[in-house]
Design a protein around this motif. Structure first.
Motif, PDB file in Angstrom:
ATOM      1  N   GLU A  97     -10.577  11.051  18.524  1.00 34.17           N
ATOM      2  CA  GLU A  97     -10.355  10.525  17.188  1.00 34.17           C
ATOM      3  C   GLU A  97      -9.099   9.688  17.193  1.00 34.17           C
ATOM      4  O   GLU A  97      -8.006  10.174  17.504  1.00 34.17           O
ATOM      5  CB  GLU A  97     -10.226  11.671  16.180  1.00 34.17           C
ATOM      6  N   ARG A  98      -9.243   8.411  16.866  1.00 31.53           N
ATOM      7  CA  ARG A  98      -8.089   7.510  16.927  1.00 31.53           C
ATOM      8  C   ARG A  98      -7.113   7.758  15.788  1.00 31.53           C
ATOM      9  O   ARG A  98      -5.905   7.592  15.946  1.00 31.53           O
ATOM     10  CB  ARG A  98      -8.568   6.060  16.892  1.00 31.53           C
ATOM     11  N   PHE A  99      -7.636   8.180  14.624  1.00 32.67           N
ATOM     12  CA  PHE A  99      -6.783   8.419  13.461  1.00 32.67           C
ATOM     13  C   PHE A  99      -6.971   9.864  12.993  1.00 32.67           C
ATOM     14  O   PHE A  99      -7.729  10.126  12.054  1.00 32.67           O
ATOM     15  CB  PHE A  99      -7.128   7.442  12.331  1.00 32.67           C
ATOM     16  N   PRO A 100      -6.305  10.804  13.646  1.00 31.49           N
ATOM     17  CA  PRO A 100      -6.517  12.219  13.325  1.00 31.49           C
ATOM     18  C   PRO A 100      -5.658  12.726  12.169  1.00 31.49           C
ATOM     19  O   PRO A 100      -5.728  13.904  11.826  1.00 31.49           O
ATOM     20  CB  PRO A 100      -6.113  12.918  14.625  1.00 31.49           C
ATOM     21  N   TYR A 101      -4.850  11.862  11.571  1.00 31.92           N
ATOM     22  CA  TYR A 101      -3.976  12.269  10.474  1.00 31.92           C
ATOM     23  C   TYR A 101      -4.270  11.459   9.208  1.00 31.92           C
ATOM     24  O   TYR A 101      -4.632  10.289   9.281  1.00 31.92           O
ATOM     25  CB  TYR A 101      -2.492  12.035  10.829  1.00 31.92           C
ATOM     26  N   GLN A 102      -4.095  12.140   8.071  1.00 32.99           N
ATOM     27  CA  GLN A 102      -4.128  11.445   6.780  1.00 32.99           C
ATOM     28  C   GLN A 102      -2.769  11.609   6.120  1.00 32.99           C
ATOM     29  O   GLN A 102      -2.235  12.718   6.036  1.00 32.99           O
ATOM     30  CB  GLN A 102      -5.212  11.999   5.865  1.00 32.99           C
ATOM     31  N   LEU A 103      -2.229  10.499   5.637  1.00 34.52           N
ATOM     32  CA  LEU A 103      -0.928  10.523   4.970  1.00 34.52           C
ATOM     33  C   LEU A 103      -1.133  10.668   3.466  1.00 34.52           C
ATOM     34  O   LEU A 103      -1.880   9.910   2.858  1.00 34.52           O
ATOM     35  CB  LEU A 103      -0.161   9.232   5.268  1.00 34.52           C
ATOM     36  N   ILE A 104      -0.470  11.659   2.889  1.00 39.57           N
ATOM     37  CA  ILE A 104      -0.497  11.837   1.437  1.00 39.57           C
ATOM     38  C   ILE A 104       0.945  11.864   0.931  1.00 39.57           C
ATOM     39  O   ILE A 104       1.884  11.984   1.714  1.00 39.57           O
ATOM     40  CB  ILE A 104      -1.238  13.122   1.017  1.00 39.57           C
ATOM     41  N   GLY A 105       1.103  11.749  -0.373  1.00 39.65           N
ATOM     42  CA  GLY A 105       2.437  11.763  -0.942  1.00 39.65           C
ATOM     43  C   GLY A 105       3.079  10.397  -1.033  1.00 39.65           C
ATOM     44  O   GLY A 105       4.302  10.290  -1.108  1.00 39.65           O
ATOM     45  N   SER A 106       2.259   9.352  -1.044  1.00 42.64           N
ATOM     46  CA  SER A 106       2.776   7.992  -1.211  1.00 42.64           C
ATOM     47  C   SER A 106       1.974   7.300  -2.314  1.00 42.64           C
ATOM     48  O   SER A 106       0.852   7.702  -2.626  1.00 42.64           O
ATOM     49  CB  SER A 106       2.676   7.197   0.090  1.00 42.64           C
ATOM     50  N   ARG A 137      12.179   6.692   9.040  1.00 42.19           N
ATOM     51  CA  ARG A 137      11.727   5.659   9.964  1.00 42.19           C
ATOM     52  C   ARG A 137      10.614   4.827   9.338  1.00 42.19           C
ATOM     53  O   ARG A 137      10.593   3.592   9.468  1.00 42.19           O
ATOM     54  CB  ARG A 137      11.253   6.296  11.267  1.00 42.19           C
ATOM     55  N   LEU A 138       9.681   5.503   8.669  1.00 39.71           N
ATOM     56  CA  LEU A 138       8.594   4.784   8.009  1.00 39.71           C
ATOM     57  C   LEU A 138       9.131   3.891   6.899  1.00 39.71           C
ATOM     58  O   LEU A 138       8.699   2.746   6.750  1.00 39.71           O
ATOM     59  CB  LEU A 138       7.572   5.769   7.443  1.00 39.71           C
ATOM     60  N   GLN A 139      10.088   4.404   6.124  1.00 39.35           N
ATOM     61  CA  GLN A 139      10.666   3.626   5.036  1.00 39.35           C
ATOM     62  C   GLN A 139      11.311   2.351   5.553  1.00 39.35           C
ATOM     63  O   GLN A 139      11.176   1.273   4.950  1.00 39.35           O
ATOM     64  CB  GLN A 139      11.699   4.477   4.295  1.00 39.35           C
ATOM     65  N   LYS A 140      11.994   2.443   6.691  1.00 44.11           N
ATOM     66  CA  LYS A 140      12.655   1.278   7.255  1.00 44.11           C
ATOM     67  C   LYS A 140      11.660   0.251   7.786  1.00 44.11           C
ATOM     68  O   LYS A 140      11.953  -0.950   7.809  1.00 44.11           O
ATOM     69  CB  LYS A 140      13.594   1.715   8.378  1.00 44.11           C
ATOM     70  N   GLN A 141      10.472   0.714   8.198  1.00 44.12           N
ATOM     71  CA  GLN A 141       9.500  -0.191   8.804  1.00 44.12           C
ATOM     72  C   GLN A 141       8.552  -0.839   7.800  1.00 44.12           C
ATOM     73  O   GLN A 141       7.805  -1.747   8.164  1.00 44.12           O
ATOM     74  CB  GLN A 141       8.669   0.574   9.850  1.00 44.12           C
ATOM     75  N   TYR A 175       0.811  -1.212   0.000  1.00 46.21           N
ATOM     76  CA  TYR A 175       0.000   0.000   0.000  1.00 46.21           C
ATOM     77  C   TYR A 175       0.847   1.265   0.000  1.00 46.21           C
ATOM     78  O   TYR A 175       0.421   2.305  -0.504  1.00 46.21           O
ATOM     79  CB  TYR A 175      -0.915   0.008   1.227  1.00 46.21           C
ATOM     80  N   ILE A 176       2.044   1.173   0.582  1.00 47.46           N
ATOM     81  CA  ILE A 176       2.972   2.303   0.580  1.00 47.46           C
ATOM     82  C   ILE A 176       4.279   1.792  -0.013  1.00 47.46           C
ATOM     83  O   ILE A 176       5.166   1.338   0.696  1.00 47.46           O
ATOM     84  CB  ILE A 176       3.200   2.854   2.002  1.00 47.46           C
ATOM     85  N   ALA A 177       4.380   1.865  -1.325  1.00 45.78           N
ATOM     86  CA  ALA A 177       5.579   1.353  -2.002  1.00 45.78           C
ATOM     87  C   ALA A 177       6.604   2.453  -2.226  1.00 45.78           C
ATOM     88  O   ALA A 177       7.803   2.229  -2.103  1.00 45.78           O
ATOM     89  CB  ALA A 177       5.196   0.718  -3.334  1.00 45.78           C
ATOM     90  N   ASP A 178       6.119   3.637  -2.558  1.00 44.50           N
ATOM     91  CA  ASP A 178       7.006   4.778  -2.816  1.00 44.50           C
ATOM     92  C   ASP A 178       6.568   5.959  -1.976  1.00 44.50           C
ATOM     93  O   ASP A 178       5.372   6.281  -1.895  1.00 44.50           O
ATOM     94  CB  ASP A 178       6.980   5.165  -4.293  1.00 44.50           C
ATOM     95  N   LEU A 179       7.530   6.608  -1.357  1.00 45.43           N
ATOM     96  CA  LEU A 179       7.272   7.810  -0.569  1.00 45.43           C
ATOM     97  C   LEU A 179       7.871   9.002  -1.302  1.00 45.43           C
ATOM     98  O   LEU A 179       9.083   9.150  -1.392  1.00 45.43           O
ATOM     99  CB  LEU A 179       7.894   7.684   0.827  1.00 45.43           C
ATOM    100  N   ASN A 180       6.989   9.831  -1.840  1.00 44.78           N
ATOM    101  CA  ASN A 180       7.418  11.006  -2.579  1.00 44.78           C
ATOM    102  C   ASN A 180       6.913  12.244  -1.853  1.00 44.78           C
ATOM    103  O   ASN A 180       5.761  12.647  -1.996  1.00 44.78           O
ATOM    104  CB  ASN A 180       6.883  10.969  -4.011  1.00 44.78           C
TER     105      ASN A 180
END
Length: 234
Positions: A182-191, A149-153, A124-129
């Motif tokens: 709210e358990r998930f208060p963030y949305q990750l974009i750019g991946s 850190r995310l890339q390593k995990q 689901y997260i193959a590339d982080l741009n």
């Protein structure tokens, strides 16, 4: 390109190559041969069928039952019965094509799962741009994603249980709406997901930065780490 299901595309190409080969074999064996555009037209009409639909692994599967296209062609050729034997093999090949497509869909499911296993976050997260966080709730503290850190995990983070008693109590047991957390208060974009996976997703990050929720149109997948992927949010 992440939205293209490469397994499905390749299986469709293979199926139509097989159907074209079978049509060619029929064509070569005929002493009297129809015009090629008529052959394609008959084959296309033969595809029409009465089908039973059901969902299998979040995919719509069509089981052909009645050859509606063949019946339509029988009506068309009822005044030219002498021409029907020339086109009949292509009409039935069109109906047979439905079963070939069905088989390819069923076989592509385990093949897809072996190439793109749902239990791996790296699918689901193959590339982080230039990954960034969007704050979705007032309770969210300003912070940024720790890209290194995310890339390593990505290859080691495990799928976990999404629902638990603690989450339920925090979300629903408070009478005051201001007390609801709210358990998930963030949305990750750019991946982007893995190439050819065909995945359309929304990625949410847990408030402590240790959990990621992948939301697709059909399912949700939760991944948990012992180490926070956020920095500057403490």
């Amino acid at each position: 390109m992440g939205e293209m299901n490469l397994v499905m595309v390749l299986s469709e190409i293979l199926v139509w190559a097989v159907i074209a080969f079978l049509a060619y074999r029929i064509y070569k064996k005929q002493t009297e041969r129809p015009k090629r555009w008529k052959l394609v037209f008959i084959l296309f009409i033969g595809l029409f069928s009465f089908s039973i639909n059901w969902n299998f692994d979040s995919r719509l599967i069509r089981m052909p039952v009645l050859p509606l296209g063949v019946w339509i062609l029988l009506l068309i050729f009822r005044r030219k019965k002498e021409r029907w034997p020339l086109y009949r093999p292509y009409a039935w090949l069109g109906f047979l094509a439905n079963f070939i497509l069905l088989l390819s869909h069923l076989l592509s499911i385990p093949l897809y799962q072996s190439i793109y296993p749902q239990t791996k976050l790296s699918i689901y997260i193959a590339d982080l741009n230039n990954p960034r966080l969007i704050l979705l709730h007032p309770s969210a503290k300003k912070g940024t994603i720790d890209q290194d850190r995310l890339q390593k995990q990505l290859s080691s983070i495990k799928q976990g249980e999404f629902y638990n008693d603690e989450w339920y109590s925090e979300t629903y047991m408070g009478n005051d709406s201001n007390q609801i957390k709210e358990r998930f208060p963030y949305q990750l974009i750019g991946s982007t997901p893995k190439f050819g996976s065909g995945i359309t997703e929304v990625i949410y990050v847990e408030k402590d930065g240790k959990g990621i929720l992948i939301s697709t149109p059909d399912k949700q997948f939760y991944f948990h780490s012992n180490e926070s992927m956020l920095k500057g949010s403490e």
